[in-house]
Design a protein around this motif. Structure first.
Motif, PDB file in Angstrom:
ATOM      1  N   TYR A 112      -8.756  -3.495   6.063  1.00  0.00           N
ATOM      2  CA  TYR A 112      -7.419  -2.911   5.944  1.00  0.00           C
ATOM      3  C   TYR A 112      -6.594  -3.220   7.190  1.00  0.00           C
ATOM      4  O   TYR A 112      -7.080  -3.113   8.319  1.00  0.00           O
ATOM      5  CB  TYR A 112      -7.557  -1.401   5.742  1.00  0.00           C
ATOM      6  N   ALA A 154       0.890   0.590  -5.087  1.00  0.00           N
ATOM      7  CA  ALA A 154       0.122   1.415  -4.148  1.00  0.00           C
ATOM      8  C   ALA A 154      -0.935   2.244  -4.874  1.00  0.00           C
ATOM      9  O   ALA A 154      -2.086   2.348  -4.416  1.00  0.00           O
ATOM     10  CB  ALA A 154       1.061   2.323  -3.354  1.00  0.00           C
ATOM     11  N   ARG A 209      -5.019   1.971  -4.433  1.00  0.00           N
ATOM     12  CA  ARG A 209      -5.843   3.147  -4.125  1.00  0.00           C
ATOM     13  C   ARG A 209      -6.972   3.299  -5.140  1.00  0.00           C
ATOM     14  O   ARG A 209      -8.112   3.612  -4.777  1.00  0.00           O
ATOM     15  CB  ARG A 209      -4.979   4.416  -4.105  1.00  0.00           C
ATOM     16  N   THR A 217       0.812  -1.227   0.000  1.00  0.00           N
ATOM     17  CA  THR A 217       0.000   0.000   0.000  1.00  0.00           C
ATOM     18  C   THR A 217       0.840   1.270   0.000  1.00  0.00           C
ATOM     19  O   THR A 217       0.279   2.363  -0.107  1.00  0.00           O
ATOM     20  CB  THR A 217      -0.937   0.026   1.229  1.00  0.00           C
ATOM     21  N   MET A 272      -1.235   6.905   4.295  1.00  0.00           N
ATOM     22  CA  MET A 272      -2.111   5.841   3.797  1.00  0.00           C
ATOM     23  C   MET A 272      -3.193   5.528   4.818  1.00  0.00           C
ATOM     24  O   MET A 272      -4.365   5.333   4.448  1.00  0.00           O
ATOM     25  CB  MET A 272      -1.280   4.587   3.498  1.00  0.00           C
TER      26      MET A 272
END
Length: 309
Positions: free
Chosen positions: A155, A137, A141, A131, A173
């Motif tokens: 998550y 990443a 997203r 992430t 993040m």
């Protein structure tokens, strides 16, 4: 179907000296990889969304996923080497990692790979260093942005500072994910890194206010805590002879998701309205599963038959 997103790699353990050096024991791994395998072993339908090398180590990872019953139709195969995570264990079996993965295959998940995903996604799990390293990443997203209004998002930051040492990237993040996450699982260790002056209760209050429906803080040998908007519970750890704790957090997450699926709580409405007794049962199931993994070497996650129904 669950979709688990992120890295797959080889965990490499020292296996003793040889006359000319050191023997190494390489095992399939990576936090999201482990969660996917854990869900499959607990009899949940699951697909893995990530990138694997076309080399022999990538092929071994692919074969392991297939052997475990994980759907690999969403796996992108790329011309890049497989990341290696060298695992050292202290006297208590707690691992430390050194990663060799700059330019590795697990980072090379491009945004056009979103087209590989199945249509019947029930929940998405993501986390760990995938992430915060590019290009994967940005792809993850984009997936969360596309799906969070219609699909359950789970998550786990699972911080690895030896992959990305800049805590600001991890913190950014987390803050971006909070209003887009339904189930947030975080270790007490990671929480203290990201928010050293914030207690688990304060963090839970803030996360709930930003839209998270279920927050779980794992505390290693101290068990786990959980909060919804109306309930808060704790569960003690299970006493076992610890071989190592590799994969314990991943096991916990896979087991928690399994309990929610098996008890019709895998939706925003059901998860947010769980009773205290339901939360307690979910945590106990996850803690029990993690204890089994801790009693074995490496990320050897339990199967459904090993856990009480």
């Amino acid at each position: 179907m669950f979709v688990v997103c992120g890295e797959a790699l080889m965990d490499v353990f020292a296996a003793g000296d040889t006359p000319t050096g050191t023997a190494l024991d390489a095992r399939v791994g990576g936090s999201p990889f482990n969660v996917a395998v854990g869900l499959a072993r607990l009899a949940q339908p699951v697909a893995f969304f990530g990138a694997l090398s076309r080399g022999f180590l990538g092929e071994r990872l692919m074969r392991a996923l297939r052997d475990e019953g994980v759907d690999t139709a969403s796996v992108a195969q790329v011309d890049a080497p497989t990341t290696l995570g060298l695992v050292g264990l202290d006297a208590q079996g707690v691992p430390s990692y050194a990663f060799y993965g700059e330019g590795g295959a697990d980072r090379q998940l491009a945004i056009d790979a979103l087209g590989l995903l199945p249509a019947d996604i029930r929940a998405i799990h993501l986390g760990s260093y995938a992430t915060v390293v590019e290009p994967i990443a940005s792809t993850l997203r984009a997936l969360v942005e596309r799906e969070h209004a219609r699909t359950l998002i789970c998550y786990d930051p699972n911080i690895r500072l030896n992959v990305e040492p800049d805590l600001a990237r991890w913190s950014d993040m987390l803050q971006w994910m909070l209003p887009r996450t339904d189930l947030l699982k975080i270790s007490e260790e990671d929480l203290s890194l990201l928010l050293p002056d914030v207690s688990p209760q304060q963090f839970a209050d803030s996360a709930l206010a930003q839209g998270v429906h279920l927050i779980v803080v794992t505390r290693g040998g101290e068990g786990a805590l959980a909060w919804t908007r109306s309930e808060s519970v704790s569960a003690p750890a299970i006493a076992v002879q610890v071989i190592d704790t590799v994969g314990a957090g991943d096991t916990f997450q896979a087991a928690l998701l399994t309990w929610l699926a098996e008890h019709d709580c895998l939706s925003i409405e059901a998860m947010g309205s769980m009773s205290a007794s339901q939360l307690q049962a979910a945590l106990k199931f996850a803690v029990d599963a993690a204890a089994i993994t801790c009693s074995r070497r490496g990320a050897d996650l339990p199967r459904r038959s090993e856990l009480a129904r």
